[in-house]
Design a protein around this motif. Sequence first.
Motif, short mmCIF file in Angstrom:
data_model
loop_
_atom_site.label_atom_id
_atom_site.label_comp_id
_atom_site.label_asym_id
_atom_site.label_seq_id
_atom_site.Cartn_x
_atom_site.Cartn_y
_atom_site.Cartn_z
N GLU A 11 0.74 -1.37 0.00
CA GLU A 11 0.08 -0.09 -0.03
C GLU A 11 0.91 1.24 0.06
O GLU A 11 1.82 1.61 0.85
CB GLU A 11 -0.94 0.09 1.33
CG GLU A 11 -2.08 1.08 1.25
CD GLU A 11 -3.15 0.93 2.19
OE1 GLU A 11 -4.09 1.37 2.01
OE2 GLU A 11 -2.89 -0.05 3.14
N HIS A 12 0.58 2.32 -0.97
CA HIS A 12 0.93 3.49 -1.16
C HIS A 12 2.51 3.48 -1.52
O HIS A 12 2.93 4.66 -1.55
CB HIS A 12 0.95 4.45 0.26
CG HIS A 12 -0.55 4.54 0.87
ND1 HIS A 12 -1.06 4.39 2.13
CD2 HIS A 12 -1.73 4.77 0.07
CE1 HIS A 12 -2.41 4.30 2.03
NE2 HIS A 12 -2.85 4.71 0.88
N ARG A 13 2.85 2.60 -2.16
CA ARG A 13 4.26 2.80 -2.75
C ARG A 13 3.94 3.49 -4.13
O ARG A 13 2.78 3.07 -4.79
CB ARG A 13 4.71 1.32 -2.95
CG ARG A 13 5.37 0.83 -1.84
CD ARG A 13 6.72 1.48 -1.52
NE ARG A 13 7.01 1.77 -0.22
CZ ARG A 13 8.22 2.37 0.50
NH1 ARG A 13 8.77 3.01 -0.45
NH2 ARG A 13 8.46 2.35 1.52
N TRP A 27 -4.14 1.56 -5.13
CA TRP A 27 -4.35 1.79 -3.84
C TRP A 27 -5.19 3.23 -3.80
O TRP A 27 -5.04 3.86 -2.52
CB TRP A 27 -3.03 2.06 -3.17
CG TRP A 27 -2.12 0.83 -2.93
CD1 TRP A 27 -0.95 0.55 -3.92
CD2 TRP A 27 -2.32 -0.31 -2.43
NE1 TRP A 27 -0.52 -0.56 -3.64
CE2 TRP A 27 -1.28 -1.23 -2.81
CE3 TRP A 27 -3.51 -0.76 -1.53
CZ2 TRP A 27 -1.37 -2.61 -2.57
CZ3 TRP A 27 -3.35 -2.12 -1.10
CH2 TRP A 27 -2.46 -3.02 -1.56
N ASP A 28 -5.69 3.41 -4.86
CA ASP A 28 -6.67 4.55 -4.85
C ASP A 28 -8.13 4.19 -4.69
O ASP A 28 -8.67 3.45 -5.63
CB ASP A 28 -6.56 5.56 -6.06
CG ASP A 28 -7.27 6.60 -6.18
OD1 ASP A 28 -8.11 6.85 -5.25
OD2 ASP A 28 -7.34 7.44 -7.33
N GLU A 59 -10.97 5.56 -5.01
CA GLU A 59 -11.54 5.94 -6.13
C GLU A 59 -11.53 4.99 -7.40
O GLU A 59 -12.54 4.64 -8.20
CB GLU A 59 -11.64 7.31 -6.38
CG GLU A 59 -12.26 8.15 -5.41
CD GLU A 59 -13.74 8.07 -5.21
OE1 GLU A 59 -14.43 8.04 -6.39
OE2 GLU A 59 -14.43 8.01 -4.37
N TYR A 60 -10.33 4.75 -7.86
CA TYR A 60 -10.05 4.16 -8.84
C TYR A 60 -10.53 2.69 -9.01
O TYR A 60 -10.91 2.01 -9.94
CB TYR A 60 -8.41 3.89 -8.87
CG TYR A 60 -8.02 3.21 -10.22
CD1 TYR A 60 -8.09 3.94 -11.72
CD2 TYR A 60 -7.59 1.84 -10.42
CE1 TYR A 60 -7.63 3.52 -12.76
CE2 TYR A 60 -7.07 1.38 -11.40
CZ TYR A 60 -7.01 1.80 -12.65
OH TYR A 60 -6.62 1.55 -13.80
N ILE A 61 -10.48 1.84 -7.72
CA ILE A 61 -10.94 0.54 -7.71
C ILE A 61 -12.34 0.47 -6.82
O ILE A 61 -12.76 -0.73 -6.83
CB ILE A 61 -10.23 -0.48 -6.84
CG1 ILE A 61 -10.04 0.19 -5.32
CG2 ILE A 61 -8.68 -0.31 -7.42
CD1 ILE A 61 -9.11 -0.69 -4.38
N LYS A 62 -13.05 1.33 -6.78
CA LYS A 62 -14.34 1.68 -6.06
C LYS A 62 -15.46 0.45 -6.87
O LYS A 62 -16.10 -0.24 -6.18
CB LYS A 62 -15.10 2.90 -6.10
CG LYS A 62 -16.27 3.02 -5.50
CD LYS A 62 -16.89 4.53 -5.38
CE LYS A 62 -16.91 5.19 -6.43
NZ LYS A 62 -17.32 6.63 -6.45
N ASN A 63 -15.52 0.56 -8.20
CA ASN A 63 -16.54 -0.38 -8.78
C ASN A 63 -15.68 -1.58 -9.26
O ASN A 63 -16.46 -2.36 -9.68
CB ASN A 63 -16.97 0.46 -9.87
CG ASN A 63 -17.79 1.70 -9.63
OD1 ASN A 63 -18.70 1.68 -8.66
ND2 ASN A 63 -17.68 2.70 -10.43
N GLU A 64 -14.53 -1.74 -9.22
CA GLU A 64 -13.87 -3.01 -9.68
C GLU A 64 -12.43 -3.25 -8.54
O GLU A 64 -11.51 -2.79 -9.16
CB GLU A 64 -13.27 -2.90 -11.25
CG GLU A 64 -12.93 -4.20 -11.76
CD GLU A 64 -12.56 -3.83 -13.11
OE1 GLU A 64 -11.92 -4.75 -13.73
OE2 GLU A 64 -12.75 -2.93 -13.80
N PRO A 65 -12.65 -3.95 -7.74
CA PRO A 65 -11.71 -4.02 -6.51
C PRO A 65 -10.44 -4.62 -7.25
O PRO A 65 -9.34 -4.29 -6.89
CB PRO A 65 -12.12 -5.21 -5.51
CG PRO A 65 -13.78 -4.75 -5.76
CD PRO A 65 -13.95 -4.70 -6.94
#
Length: 510
Positions: free
Chosen positions: A197-199, A264-265, A267-273
């Motif tokens: 996470e967060h790299r 790790w965003d 919003e980016y993975i909100k609809n597709e983990p």
Amino acid sequence: MKTLSLFQFTAVTSFWFTALAGSQVALAAASASEAAAAPPYQVQEIQMPKGIAPEIGGLGFTPSGKLVVLTRRSGILTAVPTPDPAQMQWTRFSDQSLHNGNGLFVVSDREMLVSQMPELTRVIDHDGDGIADEYRTEASFNLSGAYHEVTAGPVPDGAGGFYIALNTASHSGFTFEHTRGRFSEVSRRGRNFASVEHRGWVMHWDVKTGLTPWAKGFRSPNGIQCGPDGAIWVTDNQGDFRTTNPLYHVRQGLFYGHPSSLVWDPEYIKNEPKRDPLKQPMAELDAMRTPAAVLFPYGFSRSPAEPLFDLTGGKFGPFAGQMLVADAAAPRIIRVMLEEVDGVRQGACVDFYSNNGLRNGSNRMAFSPDGTELYVGQTMREWAGAMEGLQRIKFNGGRVFEVLGMHLVKDGFEIEFTQPVDVGSGDKPESFSTETYWYEYSSSYGGPETRAQMTKPSAVRWSADRRKVALVYPQMMAQRVMRLTFSGLKSEAQPLAHSIAAYTINKLAK
């Protein structure tokens, strides 16, 4: 023995007195010429104590004027600077072998913040004996185990908090079976990856909110700095999704082009983990990303490290307010001339100092308290050349003839020099040979200059004092780098010290 007449004696003595006087005049003239030609900047070597691995990860000064040196493997050292660098006496503020310390902020004579690979550490000398007593973890960074997961910063935000940049991992390293932080199989792919996470993020930390993600899309951000106006600047390194070396003006929440960190965003993975950014079309990633403020020509900067603003008020020469950028893979420091055009930060880069005693590997920099010296710490990277140690560049005064500013205008550039340019020097368009090109956004490792064309100004107009020149071009285009080569420009017969400048045009002047 032959005796000289009075006339002969007078003639002979007159000849020798004239010759002696002439020699003294010639020597004085030669000395004056040498003084005039003496370089304004001089590199001095600073020897570190024996037994210390001189791989510099951070430099700073205490309020009392002590130099603080963070090493990557040999703790923290301090010394009072002396005119003769060989006379500097070193003490060990910390003899702890920190875990690849690569960022330093000096809080006081007795307290420092250090970024190591695994954490942000507050190092404190409680009893005032000059030796640290406490190592307090302020924030922990996630790690996969790859050697490439280094840090840059902390740099203060002006309100009690700090920014830290976290590198991605490299495919040439490895990932431990047990990682620190959440692990993503999706983001383990690629040449540089963010499997924990967060790299690949710039993070913000303060005492109240702790460590929070701030901006994403970085590959190998080995330099971060807060400008005098509060703007955050980050250098990144050429590689996958980096056609050349960029300098970014970083703002909260934005994406800066390297896709691995997107997993790790929220919003980016909100609809597709399990959304995979490496499978996203390049055109879509390109539309999401914020472009670099300055694209360094690869020959200018091979591996940009820490940026540093000259806030010396002119004590280090005529470049007050401008940015200097260290280069970890070449004996060079770049100067950056920034401006804002139509709400966007962009600008030009030019060589500041190269070779002439400066080593490869420049990683961290700090100005002396009096502003007349720039301390430069080098560190070894196998791919960059086996160079390490500590040097300082001293400003000796004297005449500096350089490009001082490069400003985009509607039909070309207005270029300012530190000295008046001689009449008859630079009066023709051929004196300003110009190449335009661009770096295409690509997933490949580095890339060529594309859409390259040679041109020259259609008109050259000098100011009355010959300090500024307006260059008019037949056409100006956005998404172009314009690299100017100044030929034959002189000031009092002195040639221009550095004759190439490259301006990155993201927005055109209106």
